[in-house]
Design a protein around this motif. Sequence first.
Motif, mmCIF file in Angstrom:
data_model
loop_
_atom_site.group_PDB
_atom_site.id
_atom_site.type_symbol
_atom_site.label_atom_id
_atom_site.label_comp_id
_atom_site.label_asym_id
_atom_site.label_seq_id
_atom_site.Cartn_x
_atom_site.Cartn_y
_atom_site.Cartn_z
ATOM 1 N N LEU A 1 -50.585 -7.087 -10.609
ATOM 2 C CA LEU A 1 -51.247 -7.011 -9.309
ATOM 3 C C LEU A 1 -51.713 -8.387 -8.856
ATOM 4 O O LEU A 1 -51.547 -8.768 -7.691
ATOM 5 C CB LEU A 1 -52.431 -6.045 -9.376
ATOM 6 C CG LEU A 1 -53.244 -5.860 -8.090
ATOM 7 C CD1 LEU A 1 -52.359 -5.372 -6.948
ATOM 8 C CD2 LEU A 1 -54.394 -4.885 -8.329
ATOM 9 N N LEU B 1 -50.418 -10.540 -5.496
ATOM 10 C CA LEU B 1 -51.326 -11.051 -4.467
ATOM 11 C C LEU B 1 -51.329 -12.569 -4.355
ATOM 12 O O LEU B 1 -51.845 -13.109 -3.376
ATOM 13 C CB LEU B 1 -52.760 -10.603 -4.765
ATOM 14 C CG LEU B 1 -53.072 -9.117 -4.663
ATOM 15 C CD1 LEU B 1 -54.522 -8.872 -5.050
ATOM 16 C CD2 LEU B 1 -52.802 -8.600 -3.261
ATOM 17 N N ALA C 1 -56.072 -6.937 -2.125
ATOM 18 C CA ALA C 1 -54.881 -6.199 -1.717
ATOM 19 C C ALA C 1 -55.027 -5.646 -0.307
ATOM 20 O O ALA C 1 -54.070 -5.620 0.474
ATOM 21 C CB ALA C 1 -54.612 -5.063 -2.705
ATOM 22 N N LEU D 1 -51.732 -4.962 1.827
ATOM 23 C CA LEU D 1 -50.930 -4.247 0.843
ATOM 24 C C LEU D 1 -51.340 -2.781 0.771
ATOM 25 O O LEU D 1 -50.509 -1.906 0.531
ATOM 26 C CB LEU D 1 -51.101 -4.903 -0.528
ATOM 27 C CG LEU D 1 -50.210 -4.424 -1.675
ATOM 28 C CD1 LEU D 1 -48.758 -4.742 -1.392
ATOM 29 C CD2 LEU D 1 -50.645 -5.065 -2.984
ATOM 30 N N VAL E 1 -48.178 -1.489 -3.975
ATOM 31 C CA VAL E 1 -47.347 -2.475 -4.663
ATOM 32 C C VAL E 1 -45.873 -2.073 -4.612
ATOM 33 O O VAL E 1 -44.982 -2.923 -4.503
ATOM 34 C CB VAL E 1 -47.811 -2.634 -6.124
ATOM 35 C CG1 VAL E 1 -46.809 -3.451 -6.936
ATOM 36 C CG2 VAL E 1 -49.185 -3.299 -6.165
#
Length: 231
Positions: A78, A82, A163, A168, A211
């Motif tokens: 993750l 990012l 995120a 996202l 994601v």
Amino acid sequence: MDDSTGGRTGRRLTAGALLGGGVVYGVANAFYWVMFPDDVADTAGNVAVAAGNLGAWRVETVLFALAHLLLLPATLGLAATLHRRRPVAAMIGGATALLGLYFSTVHLWQYNAFFGALAGGGVDADAARPVTTAIDGDPFVMASFAVWLLGWLVGLLVLAFGAWRARLVALWVPLLLTAGQVLDLVGSGVPVKLAVSALMVAGFVGLALGVARRHAVEAPAGTAAPATAAA
């Protein structure tokens, strides 16, 4: 991150680890509080709790161990996802969350495996009390406990809000994770802990879905970002 085969594979692996880790974490937390709902008077009392249902204690230990094995690469993935659009959030959140997960793993074996071993060996709470008192008073143990709680809390939320800022995920994802983390710290009792599990699972599912999709995080520099998140 580009749209190469390696990038797509990395996204899918990260999404799978987020989904699997979040679900197993929620299941482990719910299982623990359903099977062992009563708080102990002192740390040594965990020996008696474990001895009361050693099989369930072992299952819960394995579940949390599996959750950690999935959440470690999930957190790293993750942060990598990012990094292009939100490098500060990726660096701070990733490093802090990974540090918290590391000390959480240490605590898992110090706590779960230790008391399970004592219970399996027939050691009672009175015999274990001098040892647990010494452990509870050790500054390194207390510091590692604090790093676990604060590192996982702060790191995960920095990544989750990063995120969102990177478009996202939608805002409900970091908000659910915030609610779950805070409620876990301040709440007690089986219903509260089951709510924590549900909130955390929902938040991790949201992260995984974000994601897994192609979002603005992956767009080349100069490409217009979508106005709203699709999650």
